[in-house]
Design a protein around this motif. Structure first.
Motif, PDB file in Angstrom:
ATOM      1  N   PHE A  60       6.625 -11.840 -46.470  1.00 56.40           N
ATOM      2  CA  PHE A  60       5.415 -12.339 -46.914  1.00 56.40           C
ATOM      3  C   PHE A  60       4.674 -12.863 -45.717  1.00 56.40           C
ATOM      4  O   PHE A  60       3.492 -12.424 -45.627  1.00 56.40           O
ATOM      5  N   CYS A  64       0.832 -11.160 -45.087  1.00 55.61           N
ATOM      6  CA  CYS A  64      -0.196 -11.988 -44.711  1.00 55.61           C
ATOM      7  C   CYS A  64      -1.124 -11.567 -43.341  1.00 55.61           C
ATOM      8  O   CYS A  64      -2.388 -11.557 -43.242  1.00 55.61           O
ATOM      9  N   VAL A 111       1.634 -10.595 -56.234  1.00 58.50           N
ATOM     10  CA  VAL A 111       1.045 -10.995 -54.679  1.00 58.50           C
ATOM     11  C   VAL A 111      -0.090 -10.375 -54.406  1.00 58.50           C
ATOM     12  O   VAL A 111      -0.700 -10.605 -53.518  1.00 58.50           O
ATOM     13  N   THR A 114      -2.902 -12.637 -54.759  1.00 59.73           N
ATOM     14  CA  THR A 114      -2.654 -13.622 -53.910  1.00 59.73           C
ATOM     15  C   THR A 114      -3.307 -13.118 -52.425  1.00 59.73           C
ATOM     16  O   THR A 114      -4.191 -13.604 -51.867  1.00 59.73           O
ATOM     17  N   LEU A 115      -3.186 -11.989 -52.017  1.00 59.25           N
ATOM     18  CA  LEU A 115      -3.749 -11.331 -50.752  1.00 59.25           C
ATOM     19  C   LEU A 115      -4.884 -10.915 -51.155  1.00 59.25           C
ATOM     20  O   LEU A 115      -5.860 -11.264 -49.898  1.00 59.25           O
ATOM     21  N   VAL A 118      -6.517 -14.347 -50.318  1.00 60.92           N
ATOM     22  CA  VAL A 118      -6.637 -14.644 -48.733  1.00 60.92           C
ATOM     23  C   VAL A 118      -7.601 -13.839 -47.998  1.00 60.92           C
ATOM     24  O   VAL A 118      -8.397 -14.423 -47.148  1.00 60.92           O
ATOM     25  N   TYR A 162       3.417 -17.227 -54.369  1.00 58.21           N
ATOM     26  CA  TYR A 162       3.163 -18.169 -52.949  1.00 58.21           C
ATOM     27  C   TYR A 162       1.773 -19.156 -52.805  1.00 58.21           C
ATOM     28  O   TYR A 162       1.752 -19.748 -51.994  1.00 58.21           O
ATOM     29  N   ALA A 166       0.058 -18.872 -48.942  1.00 62.31           N
ATOM     30  CA  ALA A 166      -0.620 -17.956 -48.568  1.00 62.31           C
ATOM     31  C   ALA A 166      -1.819 -18.125 -47.857  1.00 62.31           C
ATOM     32  O   ALA A 166      -2.424 -17.430 -46.911  1.00 62.31           O
TER      33      ALA A 166
END
Length: 236
Positions: A60, A64, A111, A114-115, A118, A162, A166
């Motif tokens: 992870f 990121c 995820v 999530t990314l 971010v 996360y 994250a």
């Protein structure tokens, strides 16, 4: 310090992604196919699972890190974001199969989303940085932290993989871009409950700034395909 960093910078972005993908595969295999069979009597299996857990923590921080690098280096940030969201949608059913042995579950999102968040977070902060150049820099820091706080809450509300960790990691990699020795302690503090994640953070020091040879579509497809296979195996 600069000389030391140069000596160990020998891995391209392609190699770091490959390491992250292998780490993720080991971690997900552990969770889908070993966790369900763990008992107090399975000493050997528990040892294997513990080793897989350690190796799995590498992934992870690297993902990121590469999203932030992609933000700075991609030719088309909108397309980059669209790809993350698109493959998040494609991956959601396989992710639910893998995590909960069901075809639909709203309590945990994969995820890729999530990314994507971010990327959105650092993009907004970067736009404000350009617009606030005439203002005292401390004001931009305050505003950026407020945005990060809102995005952390948003990530938790959406139950993203996360969650707030994250957002914080991505922010520190953005804030201290090209200063990994400063970014790593802050990023690691953001997920200190996973001590072996330090292995992933440490590997960012080996990045040589080059993209390396890689197949973008294969990188994206690996995530939903391996989740689908593991999800089917878990259902079986």
């Amino acid at each position: 310090k600069a000389s030391f960093c140069k000596k160990i910078q020998f891995l391209s972005g392609a190699w770091l992604k490959n390491i992250a993908i292998i780490s993720m595969l080991i971690d997900h295999t552990n969770k889908a196919l070993i966790y369900p069979y763990l008992t107090s009597a399975n000493g050997f299996l528990a040892t294997i699972s513990n080793i897989f857990d350690i190796v799995g923590r590498i992934a992870f921080p690297l993902f990121c890190f590469m999203v932030v690098e992609g933000f700075f280096k991609t030719r088309n940030r909108k397309k980059y974001l669209l790809n993350l969201v698109l493959f998040g949608v494609i991956s959601e059913v396989p992710f639910d199969m893998f995590t909960t042995a069901s075809f639909f579950n709203t309590n945990w999102q994969n995820v890729m989303f999530t990314l994507a968040l971010v990327l959105v977070t650092i993009w907004i902060i970067d736009i404000l940085k350009a617009k606030m150049q005439s203002k005292p820099k401390v004001l931009w820091y305050i505003v950026s932290l407020l945005i990060v706080g809102v995005m952390c809450i948003f990530a938790m509300m959406l139950s993203l993989d996360y969650e707030h960790h994250a957002i914080l990691i991505g922010y520190f990699f953005y804030l201290f871009h090209n200063m990994p020795l400063i970014a790593i302690p802050f990023g690691y503090a953001s997920m200190f409950e996973e001590p072996w994640a330090l292995l992933g953070f440490g590997l960012t020091l080996t990045y040589n700034g080059e993209r390396g040879r890689q197949n973008k579509m294969l990188n994206y497809l690996f995530y939903p395909v391996h989740l689908l296979i593991l999800g089917i195996l878990r259902l079986c």
